[in-house]
Scaffold this active site. Sequence first.
Site, PDB file in Angstrom:
ATOM      1  N   ARG A 122       0.810  -1.239   0.000  1.00 52.78           N
ATOM      2  CA  ARG A 122       0.000   0.000   0.000  1.00 52.78           C
ATOM      3  C   ARG A 122       0.828   1.267   0.000  1.00 52.78           C
ATOM      4  NH1 ARG A 122      -2.638  -3.308   3.450  1.00 52.78           N
ATOM      5  NH2 ARG A 122      -4.441  -4.295   2.477  1.00 52.78           N
ATOM      6  N   LYS A 143       2.441  11.762 -10.678  1.00 56.20           N
ATOM      7  CA  LYS A 143       1.596  10.835 -11.437  1.00 56.20           C
ATOM      8  C   LYS A 143       2.417   9.612 -11.811  1.00 56.20           C
ATOM      9  CE  LYS A 143      -1.561  13.856 -13.964  1.00 56.20           C
ATOM     10  NZ  LYS A 143      -1.947  14.153 -15.362  1.00 56.20           N
ATOM     11  N   GLU A 185       9.372  19.404 -24.100  1.00 52.85           N
ATOM     12  CA  GLU A 185       8.615  19.668 -22.864  1.00 52.85           C
ATOM     13  C   GLU A 185       9.208  20.873 -22.129  1.00 52.85           C
ATOM     14  OE1 GLU A 185       5.796  18.157 -21.976  1.00 52.85           O
ATOM     15  OE2 GLU A 185       5.856  16.051 -22.602  1.00 52.85           O
ATOM     16  N   LYS A 227       6.861  23.589 -13.755  1.00 57.86           N
ATOM     17  CA  LYS A 227       5.913  22.490 -13.539  1.00 57.86           C
ATOM     18  C   LYS A 227       5.552  22.398 -12.059  1.00 57.86           C
ATOM     19  CE  LYS A 227       4.250  18.009 -14.343  1.00 57.86           C
ATOM     20  NZ  LYS A 227       4.364  16.709 -14.968  1.00 57.86           N
ATOM     21  N   GLU A 237      -4.997  17.641 -10.122  1.00 56.57           N
ATOM     22  CA  GLU A 237      -5.534  17.968 -11.431  1.00 56.57           C
ATOM     23  C   GLU A 237      -6.998  18.364 -11.401  1.00 56.57           C
ATOM     24  OE1 GLU A 237      -4.627  15.135 -14.584  1.00 56.57           O
ATOM     25  OE2 GLU A 237      -4.219  16.907 -15.782  1.00 56.57           O
ATOM     26  N   ARG A 241      -3.901  22.644 -13.634  1.00 52.09           N
ATOM     27  CA  ARG A 241      -2.901  21.712 -14.125  1.00 52.09           C
ATOM     28  C   ARG A 241      -3.097  21.366 -15.603  1.00 52.09           C
ATOM     29  NH1 ARG A 241      -0.497  16.763 -10.474  1.00 52.09           N
ATOM     30  NH2 ARG A 241       0.774  15.861 -12.109  1.00 52.09           N
ATOM     31  N   ASN A 245      -1.066  20.615 -20.550  1.00 50.23           N
ATOM     32  CA  ASN A 245      -1.405  19.805 -21.729  1.00 50.23           C
ATOM     33  C   ASN A 245      -1.283  20.565 -23.040  1.00 50.23           C
ATOM     34  OD1 ASN A 245      -1.908  17.497 -20.262  1.00 50.23           O
ATOM     35  ND2 ASN A 245      -4.050  18.056 -19.907  1.00 50.23           N
ATOM     36  N   HIS A 248      -0.797  18.742 -26.295  1.00 51.38           N
ATOM     37  CA  HIS A 248      -0.979  17.311 -26.035  1.00 51.38           C
ATOM     38  C   HIS A 248      -2.247  16.723 -26.639  1.00 51.38           C
ATOM     39  CE1 HIS A 248       2.463  17.764 -23.478  1.00 51.38           C
ATOM     40  NE2 HIS A 248       2.415  16.506 -23.073  1.00 51.38           N
ATOM     41  N   HIS A 252      -1.168  13.661 -28.543  1.00 52.99           N
ATOM     42  CA  HIS A 252      -1.603  12.304 -28.186  1.00 52.99           C
ATOM     43  C   HIS A 252      -2.287  11.620 -29.369  1.00 52.99           C
ATOM     44  CE1 HIS A 252      -1.671  13.167 -23.562  1.00 52.99           C
ATOM     45  NE2 HIS A 252      -0.504  12.716 -23.963  1.00 52.99           N
ATOM     46  N   HIS A 265       7.323  11.023 -27.925  1.00 55.72           N
ATOM     47  CA  HIS A 265       6.305  11.881 -27.316  1.00 55.72           C
ATOM     48  C   HIS A 265       6.594  13.371 -27.552  1.00 55.72           C
ATOM     49  CE1 HIS A 265       3.313  13.279 -24.499  1.00 55.72           C
ATOM     50  NE2 HIS A 265       4.246  13.942 -23.829  1.00 55.72           N
TER      51      HIS A 265
HETATM   52  P1  NAD Z   1      11.874   6.410 -21.904  1.00 51.40           P
HETATM   53  O1  NAD Z   1      11.946   6.144 -20.448  1.00 51.40           O
HETATM   54  O2  NAD Z   1      11.352   5.343 -22.767  1.00 51.40           O
HETATM   55  O3  NAD Z   1      13.323   6.855 -22.402  1.00 51.40           O
HETATM   56  C1  NAD Z   1      13.536   7.108 -23.765  1.00 51.40           C
HETATM   57  C2  NAD Z   1      14.581   6.160 -24.366  1.00 51.40           C
HETATM   58  O4  NAD Z   1      15.874   6.538 -23.938  1.00 51.40           O
HETATM   59  C3  NAD Z   1      14.443   4.702 -23.972  1.00 51.40           C
HETATM   60  O5  NAD Z   1      14.822   3.925 -25.059  1.00 51.40           O
HETATM   61  C4  NAD Z   1      15.455   4.542 -22.842  1.00 51.40           C
HETATM   62  O6  NAD Z   1      15.899   3.208 -22.724  1.00 51.40           O
HETATM   63  C5  NAD Z   1      16.554   5.462 -23.304  1.00 51.40           C
HETATM   64  N1  NAD Z   1      17.361   6.081 -22.257  1.00 51.40           N
HETATM   65  C6  NAD Z   1      16.910   6.663 -21.122  1.00 51.40           C
HETATM   66  N2  NAD Z   1      17.910   7.259 -20.490  1.00 51.40           N
HETATM   67  C7  NAD Z   1      19.026   7.050 -21.208  1.00 51.40           C
HETATM   68  C8  NAD Z   1      20.377   7.454 -21.060  1.00 51.40           C
HETATM   69  N3  NAD Z   1      20.761   8.239 -20.070  1.00 51.40           N
HETATM   70  N4  NAD Z   1      21.264   7.039 -21.995  1.00 51.40           N
HETATM   71  C9  NAD Z   1      20.847   6.292 -23.044  1.00 51.40           C
HETATM   72  N5  NAD Z   1      19.590   5.909 -23.251  1.00 51.40           N
HETATM   73  C10 NAD Z   1      18.687   6.290 -22.344  1.00 51.40           C
HETATM   74  O7  NAD Z   1      10.969   7.669 -22.224  1.00 51.40           O
HETATM   75  P2  NAD Z   1      10.911   9.184 -21.763  1.00 51.40           P
HETATM   76  O8  NAD Z   1      10.891   9.953 -23.017  1.00 51.40           O
HETATM   77  O9  NAD Z   1      11.909   9.538 -20.742  1.00 51.40           O
HETATM   78  O10 NAD Z   1       9.490   9.235 -21.062  1.00 51.40           O
HETATM   79  C11 NAD Z   1       8.314   8.896 -21.748  1.00 51.40           C
HETATM   80  C12 NAD Z   1       7.325   8.325 -20.772  1.00 51.40           C
HETATM   81  O11 NAD Z   1       7.120   9.280 -19.741  1.00 51.40           O
HETATM   82  C13 NAD Z   1       5.973   8.024 -21.359  1.00 51.40           C
HETATM   83  O12 NAD Z   1       5.562   6.739 -20.949  1.00 51.40           O
HETATM   84  C14 NAD Z   1       5.066   9.078 -20.760  1.00 51.40           C
HETATM   85  O13 NAD Z   1       3.740   8.633 -20.575  1.00 51.40           O
HETATM   86  C15 NAD Z   1       5.726   9.341 -19.453  1.00 51.40           C
HETATM   87  N6  NAD Z   1       5.440  10.659 -18.898  1.00 51.40           N
HETATM   88  C16 NAD Z   1       4.956  10.727 -17.654  1.00 51.40           C
HETATM   89  C17 NAD Z   1       4.677  11.947 -17.085  1.00 51.40           C
HETATM   90  C18 NAD Z   1       4.188  12.012 -15.686  1.00 51.40           C
HETATM   91  O14 NAD Z   1       3.770  13.080 -15.255  1.00 51.40           O
HETATM   92  N7  NAD Z   1       4.241  10.936 -14.942  1.00 51.40           N
HETATM   93  C19 NAD Z   1       4.905  13.118 -17.804  1.00 51.40           C
HETATM   94  C20 NAD Z   1       5.420  13.031 -19.091  1.00 51.40           C
HETATM   95  C21 NAD Z   1       5.682  11.784 -19.617  1.00 51.40           C
HETATM   96 ZN    ZN Z   2       4.068  15.426 -22.344  1.00 52.31          ZN
END
Ligand code: NAD
Ligand code: ZN
Length: 364
Positions: A122, A143, A185, A227, A237, A241, A245, A248, A252, A265
Amino acid sequence: RTVHVELGERSYPIYIDSGLLPKAAAYLIKHGMSMKSPHLIVTDDKVAPYHLETLRTSLEQAGFKTVVSIVKSGEGSKSLQVFEEVMTSAIQGGLDRSSSVIALGGGVVGDLAGFVAATYMRGIAFIQMPTTILAHDSSVGGKVAVNHPLAKNMIGAFHQPELVLYDLDTLKTLPPREVSAGLAEMVKHGLIKDQAFAYWCKEHAAELLALDQDALGYGLQRGVSIKAEVVSQDEREGGLRAILNLGHTIGHAIEAVAGYGEFLHGEAISIGMAGSALLAEALSRGEGLHAETTAMLKALNLPVVLPDHLKEDDLMAAMKHDKKFKEGTMIFVVPDSIGSVSIVKDIPEQLVRDILKQLRKGGE
Ligand code: NAD
Ligand code: ZN
């Protein structure tokens, strides 16, 4: 550089600097993490070869017990199946209520590990060590989620980290496309709330792309702060907040129609932000916004044109699915000027279709 995310009892610091990972143990000690209980490091198979040893060595040498769970790189790991695998590592590793889950990776690892931390017994402590630029966004806000085959981020929780350790050195191994996508972003944070910062991103685009430590450190600090300001005012949210977006709704839809993989993304929301600027102009809200916005995005090597193979009907259907529709009208985050946005309701579906057409031609 330290940013404090103010959330009452759930407030936490984000440390941004180079050389943090080798000193990780000191930060865990500072934040009262137990030496008796094991800590689970979740990372992916692209990040692990570069950065896992550094972190593990720091923790083990200081006397922390660690358990490691390495998932496959990519969005596919944000699934209930992989969630269960990480849970198995946590149970087999003997994690207890004083343990923590440490996310070493990008947004995927952060969202997945965070959801494990939110639900294991939990809820136990969560520590983020972001290794992508995009993760400056996901490390603020609490989130956490995994995807359902029918909908992204559908299974999740709000779970704030204890601390975030953002080691700029880890970003050096990031592929250039991921760098640009993450910077999308960062610019977004300028576009919604800070005009000077939006222009700063454009002026320092070359340094940011080259991962210059000073530029990157400042950019991440400012992005995270913006942020954090928004989230502090609206943790769950309720309304404000939603300005996060920007870009987005279209973004999306692009990701959904193209299939995850074709666009990162950040690339999809870059096109989305160009679309929002066109929408602003169509609503007579800001002259020249599209040219200004796309100049910033292009400086960071980001796409601003909607590709032909993404069909209008499919994009509209995806947006409808994204619950932004109400009786033939839509809700959009629309810029008023660079550095300020409003949430506009009742945008006619037909106008959105027209915008998509213009966006395909790069705004002409
Ligand atoms: P990711 O974690 O997939 O990383 C992108 C790529 O880079 C992957 O292939 C990873 O293996 C590689 N990588 C990461 N760090 C590295 C490094 N230092 N050196 C070499 N390779 C590396 O994706 P991301 O772009 O970081 O994040 C996207 C995700 O984040 C999505 O799932 C999205 O929904 C989520 N997200 C969440 C929030 C939130 O508020 N929680 C906000 C925005 C995005
Ligand atoms: Zn985003």
